[in-house]
Design a protein around this motif. Structure first.
Motif, PDB file in Angstrom:
ATOM      1  N   VAL A  75      -8.311  -4.861  24.470  1.00  0.00           N
ATOM      2  CA  VAL A  75      -8.298  -5.842  25.677  1.00  0.00           C
ATOM      3  C   VAL A  75      -8.794  -5.130  26.905  1.00  0.00           C
ATOM      4  O   VAL A  75      -9.501  -5.323  27.230  1.00  0.00           O
ATOM      5  N   THR A  76      -9.250  -3.961  27.033  1.00  0.00           N
ATOM      6  CA  THR A  76      -9.579  -2.952  27.867  1.00  0.00           C
ATOM      7  C   THR A  76     -11.298  -3.679  27.864  1.00  0.00           C
ATOM      8  O   THR A  76     -12.014  -3.799  28.695  1.00  0.00           O
ATOM      9  N   LEU A  77     -11.512  -4.084  26.604  1.00  0.00           N
ATOM     10  CA  LEU A  77     -13.670  -4.592  26.577  1.00  0.00           C
ATOM     11  C   LEU A  77     -13.395  -6.036  27.191  1.00  0.00           C
ATOM     12  O   LEU A  77     -14.373  -5.885  27.774  1.00  0.00           O
ATOM     13  N   THR A  78     -12.267  -6.188  27.353  1.00  0.00           N
ATOM     14  CA  THR A  78     -11.980  -7.741  27.293  1.00  0.00           C
ATOM     15  C   THR A  78     -12.158  -7.603  29.060  1.00  0.00           C
ATOM     16  O   THR A  78     -12.717  -8.208  29.634  1.00  0.00           O
ATOM     17  N   ALA A  79     -11.451  -7.113  29.760  1.00  0.00           N
ATOM     18  CA  ALA A  79     -11.310  -6.530  31.272  1.00  0.00           C
ATOM     19  C   ALA A  79     -12.891  -6.203  31.676  1.00  0.00           C
ATOM     20  O   ALA A  79     -12.675  -6.165  32.282  1.00  0.00           O
ATOM     21  N   ALA A  80     -12.856  -5.093  30.790  1.00  0.00           N
ATOM     22  CA  ALA A  80     -14.505  -5.220  31.298  1.00  0.00           C
ATOM     23  C   ALA A  80     -15.721  -5.820  31.301  1.00  0.00           C
ATOM     24  O   ALA A  80     -16.448  -5.800  32.221  1.00  0.00           O
ATOM     25  N   VAL A  81     -15.461  -6.612  30.639  1.00  0.00           N
ATOM     26  CA  VAL A  81     -16.288  -7.857  30.174  1.00  0.00           C
ATOM     27  C   VAL A  81     -15.850  -9.249  31.528  1.00  0.00           C
ATOM     28  O   VAL A  81     -16.662  -9.298  32.372  1.00  0.00           O
ATOM     29  N   ALA A  82     -14.698  -9.286  31.929  1.00  0.00           N
ATOM     30  CA  ALA A  82     -14.698 -10.482  33.000  1.00  0.00           C
ATOM     31  C   ALA A  82     -14.780  -9.599  34.073  1.00  0.00           C
ATOM     32  O   ALA A  82     -15.055 -10.514  34.759  1.00  0.00           O
ATOM     33  N   ALA A  83     -14.575  -7.981  34.168  1.00  0.00           N
ATOM     34  CA  ALA A  83     -14.350  -7.105  35.526  1.00  0.00           C
ATOM     35  C   ALA A  83     -15.957  -7.737  36.330  1.00  0.00           C
ATOM     36  O   ALA A  83     -17.185  -8.802  37.082  1.00  0.00           O
ATOM     37  N   ALA A  84     -17.169  -7.646  34.551  1.00  0.00           N
ATOM     38  CA  ALA A  84     -18.872  -7.705  35.351  1.00  0.00           C
ATOM     39  C   ALA A  84     -18.859  -9.091  35.382  1.00  0.00           C
ATOM     40  O   ALA A  84     -20.229  -9.363  36.270  1.00  0.00           O
ATOM     41  N   ASP A  85     -18.691 -10.079  34.948  1.00  0.00           N
ATOM     42  CA  ASP A  85     -19.027 -11.330  34.876  1.00  0.00           C
ATOM     43  C   ASP A  85     -18.944 -11.274  35.918  1.00  0.00           C
ATOM     44  O   ASP A  85     -19.715 -12.123  36.347  1.00  0.00           O
TER      45      ASP A  85
END
Ligand code: BTN
Length: 340
Positions: free
Chosen positions: A155-165
């Motif tokens: 979930v954390t890594l999913t949030a990181a991808v969403a933030a970056a993109d």
């Protein structure tokens, strides 16, 4: 926002770049000119740039960029994130702390907590997060993924991808991820995610995903101890950004990606995470939470978000927490003594 003020605002917003006659607004809304003026003054105090001219009326020059719930929700392309409970503090110790309290009390998935300023913003591993007033985005989102604690990293890594993109879409900057959840630009830290979990042995009750982002921080405002390592969108582009707009993009992107995570697990998100991190195949040093260091080559990132590290003797380890540093591989001297 109360009725008359909201109507004035939507009147002004519906005529972008154009003057709106005060007389016409008073008439159509059935309020006196002085009542109108009072509400305009109140909007200005909230941060709206409204020009006034006795001949031409009113012109909306700038929409407020403070975290006003109606501005956040106006044009927010989500179904639930930020659509229900949005709690905004002018100042609080930590939005993650506030969100955890709400989540423990039963707050629904999609609840968000924001602050203009944090006095004890928290980073990973007990560090602090520099949170000056009005210059950053400090947002904590309540999630209830209903997965086992081991899947929380996904979930954390999913949030990181969403933030970056969402940031790449908004700024065109070459934003990269550093495991597990740092947002970097040109090797400097732009933002980070701190996830805190309330869980039983076998299932996560709630997760609070806290995003901290240096938006309009000028270089001289960073404290000396992080000034060489930190950056902001302002420093990278020379432009200021609307924090509300960045928040809307992040929430919309995360809601989409989180739906994928819920339906299909972390595997479909992992490919994009790997692209943004570019860590597979690299030599790294990891310091675990106890301070123990290991070096090795990253051979993969598994579907739970753990780094797979191969040590010098071929030993394989799964890394689930720690601080990662890229190890510079020594430059090989080519024939003739030139560095390759
Ligand atoms: C990191 O160490 O990189 C994570 C930083 C996370 C900071 C954010 S700001 C909003 C939320 N509230 C906190 O206290 N921390 C997170």
């Amino acid at each position: 926002m109360a009725g008359t003020k909201a109507r004035i605002l939507s009147f002004l917003k519906s005529s972008p770049g154009r003057w709106v006659s005060g007389e016409q607004m008073s008439r159509e809304m059935g309020v006196t000119r002085s009542a109108l003026w009072k509400q305009i003054a109140s909007l200005r105090r909230e941060g709206y740039g409204i020009e006034a001219s006795s001949r031409r009326g009113y012109l909306l020059r700038k929409v407020a960029d403070s975290f006003l719930v109606h501005e956040i929700q106006d044009g927010l392309a989500t179904r639930s994130f930020g659509k229900g409970r949005v709690v905004v503090f002018p100042e609080t110790d930590s939005t993650n702390q506030r969100a955890k309290e709400l989540a423990a009390g039963g707050a629904a998935e999609g609840t968000i907590v924001l602050a203009e300023k944090q006095t004890r913003g928290r980073g990973r591993r007990g560090r602090s997060w520099f949170s000056p007033p009005g210059e950053g985005l400090y947002c904590s989102l309540v999630l209830r993924p209903g997965v086992a604690p081991a899947e929380g990293t996904g979930v954390t890594l999913t949030a990181a991808v969403a933030a970056a993109d969402s940031l790449i879409a908004e700024t065109s900057l070459p934003i990269r991820l550093k495991w597990p959840n740092d947002l970097l630009v040109h090797g400097r830290k732009l933002g980070g995610i701190l996830t805190e979990v309330g869980a039983d042995m076998d299932v996560i009750d709630y997760m609070v995903v806290g995003l901290g982002l240096n938006v309009n921080v000028p270089p001289q405002n960073f404290p000396p101890e992080i000034a060489q390592r930190a950056t902001s969108l302002l420093m990278e582009t020379g432009r200021t950004f609307s924090r509300v707009r960045l928040l809307q993009g992040y929430l919309a992107g995360l809601e989409r990606l989180y739906a994928t995570f819920r339906d299909k697990g972390f595997a479909p998100v992992l490919g994009r995470w790997k692209e943004l991190a570019g860590v597979v195949g690299k030599e790294i040093r990891v310091e675990d939470p106890a301070g123990k260091q290991m070096t090795g080559k990253v051979t993969d990132v598994d579907v739970s978000g753990a780094l797979i590290l191969r040590g010098a003797r071929g030993d394989i380890r799964r890394i689930v927490s720690g601080d990662v540093t890229l190890v510079e591989t020594p430059k090989v001297l080519a024939a003739g003594g030139k560095r390759r």
